[in-house]
Write a protein that holds these residues in place. Sequence first.
Motif, PDB file in Angstrom:
ATOM      1  N   VAL A 168      -6.639  64.926  21.129  1.00  0.00           N
ATOM      2  CA  VAL A 168      -6.164  63.539  21.023  1.00  0.00           C
ATOM      3  C   VAL A 168      -7.319  62.676  20.511  1.00  0.00           C
ATOM      4  CG1 VAL A 168      -4.412  63.770  22.842  1.00  0.00           C
ATOM      5  CG2 VAL A 168      -6.730  63.057  23.452  1.00  0.00           C
ATOM      6  N   PRO A 169      -7.011  61.610  19.769  1.00  0.00           N
ATOM      7  CA  PRO A 169      -8.076  60.776  19.243  1.00  0.00           C
ATOM      8  C   PRO A 169      -8.613  59.752  20.239  1.00  0.00           C
ATOM      9  CG  PRO A 169      -5.980  59.976  18.449  1.00  0.00           C
ATOM     10  CD  PRO A 169      -5.707  61.243  19.220  1.00  0.00           C
TER      11      PRO A 169
ATOM     12  N   SER B  75     -12.079  63.010  17.569  1.00  0.00           N
ATOM     13  CA  SER B  75     -11.776  61.900  16.670  1.00  0.00           C
ATOM     14  C   SER B  75     -11.059  62.363  15.406  1.00  0.00           C
ATOM     15  CB  SER B  75     -13.056  61.149  16.301  1.00  0.00           C
ATOM     16  OG  SER B  75     -13.940  62.017  15.625  1.00  0.00           O
ATOM     17  N   ALA B  76     -10.195  61.483  14.901  1.00  0.00           N
ATOM     18  CA  ALA B  76      -9.532  61.735  13.621  1.00  0.00           C
ATOM     19  C   ALA B  76     -10.615  61.892  12.559  1.00  0.00           C
ATOM     20  CB  ALA B  76      -8.596  60.586  13.277  1.00  0.00           C
TER      21      ALA B  76
ATOM     22  N   ARG C 107      -8.952  66.947  11.293  1.00  0.00           N
ATOM     23  CA  ARG C 107      -7.969  66.455  12.260  1.00  0.00           C
ATOM     24  C   ARG C 107      -7.297  65.190  11.749  1.00  0.00           C
ATOM     25  NH1 ARG C 107     -11.853  68.533  15.620  1.00  0.00           N
ATOM     26  NH2 ARG C 107     -11.054  70.059  17.100  1.00  0.00           N
ATOM     27  N   ASP C 108      -5.972  65.187  11.854  1.00  0.00           N
ATOM     28  CA  ASP C 108      -5.152  64.068  11.423  1.00  0.00           C
ATOM     29  C   ASP C 108      -4.069  63.886  12.482  1.00  0.00           C
ATOM     30  OD1 ASP C 108      -3.358  62.312  10.267  1.00  0.00           O
ATOM     31  OD2 ASP C 108      -3.131  63.452   8.425  1.00  0.00           O
TER      32      ASP C 108
ATOM     33  N   ASP D 290       4.828  62.722  20.230  1.00  0.00           N
ATOM     34  CA  ASP D 290       3.965  61.856  21.031  1.00  0.00           C
ATOM     35  C   ASP D 290       3.212  60.914  20.082  1.00  0.00           C
ATOM     36  OD1 ASP D 290       1.652  63.155  20.056  1.00  0.00           O
ATOM     37  OD2 ASP D 290       1.379  64.341  21.868  1.00  0.00           O
ATOM     38  N   PRO D 291       2.486  59.933  20.603  1.00  0.00           N
ATOM     39  CA  PRO D 291       1.783  58.988  19.731  1.00  0.00           C
ATOM     40  C   PRO D 291       0.640  59.616  18.934  1.00  0.00           C
ATOM     41  CG  PRO D 291       2.069  58.057  21.923  1.00  0.00           C
ATOM     42  CD  PRO D 291       2.458  59.506  22.002  1.00  0.00           C
ATOM     43  N   PHE D 292       0.360  60.902  19.175  1.00  0.00           N
ATOM     44  CA  PHE D 292      -0.775  61.567  18.549  1.00  0.00           C
ATOM     45  C   PHE D 292      -0.329  62.615  17.530  1.00  0.00           C
ATOM     46  CE2 PHE D 292      -1.287  60.505  23.019  1.00  0.00           C
ATOM     47  CZ  PHE D 292      -2.087  59.395  22.874  1.00  0.00           C
ATOM     48  N   GLY D 293       0.952  62.585  17.158  1.00  0.00           N
ATOM     49  CA  GLY D 293       1.460  63.458  16.118  1.00  0.00           C
ATOM     50  C   GLY D 293       1.989  64.798  16.578  1.00  0.00           C
TER      51      GLY D 293
END
Length: 132
Positions: free
Chosen positions: A9-10, A51-52, A62-63, A111-114
């Motif tokens: 997660v970012p 981190s993204a 990571r995206d 989820d909010p993180f893709g």
Amino acid sequence: MQLLLNIDVPDLAAAQAFYTAAFGLRPARRLGPQVLELIGASVPIYLLGKSAGSIGADGSVRDYTRHWSPLHVDVVVDDLDAALVQALAAGAAQEGPIREANWGRIVQLADPFGHGWCLLQFLGRGYDEIAD
């Protein structure tokens, strides 16, 4: 064999807020500043702050926009409608209608993180309804 679930997660604080509100998980231990253990599921879930733009497996960047993955998590619930309301209120996005089969009901979420998730409510004998 023991199974653990790790989720990149970012933003660790935002992820903790989402997963505790959406699925009723509880924070347990911190394993350094970027790892949080959540309990309340049948396996421990570890949120990993990454981190993204950082480099992941096989050199991938990571995206956290919505992405397809051949792996997702099903959350088995007693009441799909109530669980869906709870997940949406926490920030999940519903991806398609609730589908019904003779084994139960299912709805896809992001989820909010893709990451992809499904809420799953077994009916009758669950998967035994279709097992050979």
